[in-house]
Design a protein around this motif. Structure first.
Motif, short mmCIF file in Angstrom:
data_model
loop_
_atom_site.label_atom_id
_atom_site.label_comp_id
_atom_site.label_asym_id
_atom_site.label_seq_id
_atom_site.Cartn_x
_atom_site.Cartn_y
_atom_site.Cartn_z
N GLY A 1 6.62 -1.59 -1.51
CA GLY A 1 6.23 -2.39 -0.23
C GLY A 1 5.27 -3.32 -0.32
O GLY A 1 4.28 -3.03 -1.32
N ARG A 2 5.11 -4.28 0.67
CA ARG A 2 3.67 -5.22 0.54
C ARG A 2 2.61 -4.31 1.04
O ARG A 2 2.83 -3.24 1.53
N PRO A 3 1.55 -4.89 0.71
CA PRO A 3 0.12 -4.29 0.99
C PRO A 3 0.28 -3.93 2.45
O PRO A 3 0.83 -4.44 3.38
N ASN A 4 -0.44 -2.77 2.77
CA ASN A 4 -0.80 -2.24 4.14
C ASN A 4 0.48 -1.73 4.88
O ASN A 4 0.11 -1.55 6.18
N VAL A 5 1.38 -1.35 4.33
CA VAL A 5 2.61 -0.89 5.25
C VAL A 5 2.59 0.60 5.42
O VAL A 5 3.20 1.10 6.11
N GLY A 6 1.66 1.15 4.85
CA GLY A 6 1.39 2.85 4.96
C GLY A 6 1.73 3.47 3.58
O GLY A 6 2.19 4.81 3.70
N LYS A 7 1.97 2.90 2.34
CA LYS A 7 2.61 3.61 1.37
C LYS A 7 1.66 4.82 0.98
O LYS A 7 2.17 5.98 0.66
N THR B 1 -6.72 5.37 1.35
CA THR B 1 -6.17 4.66 2.37
C THR B 1 -7.15 3.77 3.13
O THR B 1 -8.32 4.22 3.32
N SER B 2 -6.98 2.41 3.73
CA SER B 2 -7.81 1.70 4.50
C SER B 2 -7.03 0.66 5.11
O SER B 2 -5.94 0.24 4.56
N PRO B 3 -7.55 0.07 6.26
CA PRO B 3 -6.71 -1.00 6.87
C PRO B 3 -6.75 -2.30 6.34
O PRO B 3 -6.21 -3.38 6.64
N ILE B 4 -7.68 -2.31 5.17
CA ILE B 4 -7.74 -3.46 4.29
C ILE B 4 -6.46 -3.59 3.26
O ILE B 4 -6.34 -2.79 2.65
N ALA B 5 -5.82 -4.42 3.40
CA ALA B 5 -4.41 -4.85 2.39
C ALA B 5 -5.04 -4.68 0.88
O ALA B 5 -6.30 -5.11 0.58
N GLN B 6 -4.24 -4.21 0.10
CA GLN B 6 -4.42 -4.01 -1.25
C GLN B 6 -5.64 -3.02 -1.64
O GLN B 6 -6.49 -3.43 -2.48
N THR B 7 -5.36 -1.71 -0.89
CA THR B 7 -6.44 -0.82 -1.28
C THR B 7 -6.01 0.02 -2.82
O THR B 7 -7.04 -0.01 -3.50
N THR B 8 -4.82 0.12 -2.70
CA THR B 8 -4.27 0.74 -3.94
C THR B 8 -4.29 -0.15 -5.14
O THR B 8 -3.46 -1.30 -5.05
N PRO C 1 0.81 0.01 -6.10
CA PRO C 1 -0.11 -1.11 -5.35
C PRO C 1 1.01 -2.09 -4.54
O PRO C 1 2.06 -2.31 -5.02
N GLY C 2 0.41 -2.50 -3.40
CA GLY C 2 1.36 -3.45 -2.67
C GLY C 2 1.80 -4.59 -3.36
O GLY C 2 1.11 -5.20 -4.33
N ILE C 3 3.05 -4.92 -3.29
CA ILE C 3 3.43 -6.21 -4.19
C ILE C 3 3.41 -7.47 -3.12
O ILE C 3 3.52 -7.52 -2.00
N SER D 1 6.49 4.37 13.15
CA SER D 1 7.52 4.35 14.49
C SER D 1 6.42 4.81 15.56
O SER D 1 7.23 4.48 16.60
N ASP D 2 5.40 4.91 15.47
CA ASP D 2 4.48 5.44 16.83
C ASP D 2 3.98 4.05 17.33
O ASP D 2 3.37 4.10 18.42
N GLU D 3 4.08 2.89 16.70
CA GLU D 3 3.41 1.81 17.41
C GLU D 3 4.37 1.09 17.87
O GLU D 3 5.44 0.97 17.49
N PHE E 1 10.25 6.71 10.55
CA PHE E 1 9.10 7.88 10.92
C PHE E 1 7.55 7.06 10.99
O PHE E 1 7.47 6.00 10.86
N SER E 2 6.96 8.19 11.18
CA SER E 2 5.43 7.66 11.06
C SER E 2 4.55 8.52 10.26
O SER E 2 4.67 9.74 10.22
N ALA E 3 4.28 7.81 9.14
CA ALA E 3 3.25 8.50 8.10
C ALA E 3 2.10 9.17 8.62
O ALA E 3 1.45 10.25 8.31
#
Ligand SMILES: Nc1nc2c(ncn2[C@@H]2O[C@H](COP(=O)(O)OP(=O)(O)OP(=O)(O)O)[C@@H](O)[C@H]2O)c(=O)[nH]1
Length: 303
Positions: A18-24, A39-46, A67-69, A129-131, A157-159
């Motif tokens: 998935g793209r960065p920051n989606v919760g993978k 994990t972090s709110p910053i995209a491209q953490t992994t 890592p996020g594509i 899904s919680d948001e 779902f909500s991870a």
């Protein structure tokens, strides 16, 4: 010890893409029940491809957290995207995660285009899904449109809260073929402990520093000495520019102290013992652009 699988036991490799920051990474940690990926709110953490292993009575799933594509802007980005592409074609099933708090966007379509070329079966997982509950219908419609003619299954779902994860797990096991145990049932990751230690230090830097610092750091674990009551760890935080040193160290060393103390607590949880952590800061000019530096720091194309 790797046991003999009973008849009907299922197993397989599932890449979470998935793209960065989606919760993978959040999802993989939840599914395997342990923090393997930071994990972090910053995209491209992994940055690396990570494996998390879930073993139940009925199945063994090896999750590959990629890592996020995204469209790469530097050499590190190119290595990251290349590794995600390799993962797509080398697994039994793809779990394509999207961010259910916002409608489908260009970043998701870029991935759909990439996926049309693979023969690996795909499940679309709508996370978070919680948001934004009031906007769910419109958002779901946008993902239905994104999937278009493809016969991909869709699940929500909500991870973060764990909602819908039992159903997701069942869906994944249903899709797998009978197979052997690939790893001992009690193993949760194939990552060396040293690697996770480095990642836990990087996670605190991501959470505590700002601007260009989070993307400019790479950690090396220089020494791990296990003594009877304490484990001594010496690690280096590599940064790209001299000017970043001040921000990272902070006034009178305060920032480095905060990072060290938070990382030490996380590492203590990982190894279930007392830790003494000493951090050094080193400038490795333009390491993200240099193949040699990337190689030394462990960021390689993972064929
Ligand atoms: N509200 C909500 N937030 C979530 C959920 N899953 C993940 N997040 C948050 O989304 C942010 C990104 O999560 P990560 O797991 O690091 O995302 P990722 O896709 O692995 O990110 P990259 O490493 O950049 O590819 C973090 O702040 C998470 O806490 C969820 O189900 N609900």
């Amino acid at each position: 010890m790797i046991p003999q699988a009973a008849p009907g036991f299922k197993s397989g490799f599932i890449a979470i893409i998935g793209r960065p920051n989606v919760g993978k990474s959040t999802l993989m940690n939840q599914l395997v029940g342990q923090k393997i990926a930071i994990t972090s709110p910053i995209a491209q953490t992994t940055r690396n491809r990570l494996r998390g292993i879930l073993t139940t009575e009925a199945a063994q799933i090896i999750f590959v957290d990629t890592p996020g594509i995204h469209k790469p802007h530097h050499q590190l980005g190119k290595v990251i995207v290349k590794n995600a592409r390799i993962a797509i074609d080398s697994v039994d099933l793809l779990l394509f995660i999207v961010d259910g708090s916002v409608p489908a966007g260009g970043g998701d379509r870029f991935i759909v285009d990439l996926l049309t070329k693979t023969e690996t079966p795909i499940i679309l997982g709508i996370n978070k899904s919680d948001e934004q509950p009031e906007k769910h219908q419109a958002i779901d419609d946008s993902y239905q449109q994104l999937v278009g003619q493809h016969n991909w299954q869709i699940t929500k779902f909500s991870a973060l809260t764990g909602d819908g994860l039992t159903e997701l797990q069942e869906l994944l096991v249903n899709q797998l073929e009978p197979g052997p145990y690939y790893y001992p049932p009690d193993l949760v990751t194939d990552q060396p402990e040293r690697f996770i230690m480095g990642e836990l230090i990087r996670e605190q830097i991501l959470l505590l520093t700002r601007e260009e610092i989070p993307h400019s750091v790479a950690i090396t674990i220089d020494r791990v000495e296990e003594e009877p009551k304490i484990t001594r760890i010496l690690a280096t935080i590599n940064i790209e520019r001299d000017s970043q040193k001040g921000i990272l160290i902070g006034k009178g060393g305060s920032m480095l102290k905060t990072i060290g103390s938070a990382a030490r607590q996380q590492i203590q949880k990982l190894i279930a013992g007392h830790v003494y952590l000493e951090l050094f800061v080193k400038v490795l000019p333009k390491w993200r652009q240099s193949r040699l530096s990337l190689d030394e720091l462990g960021y390689r194309v993972e064929e």
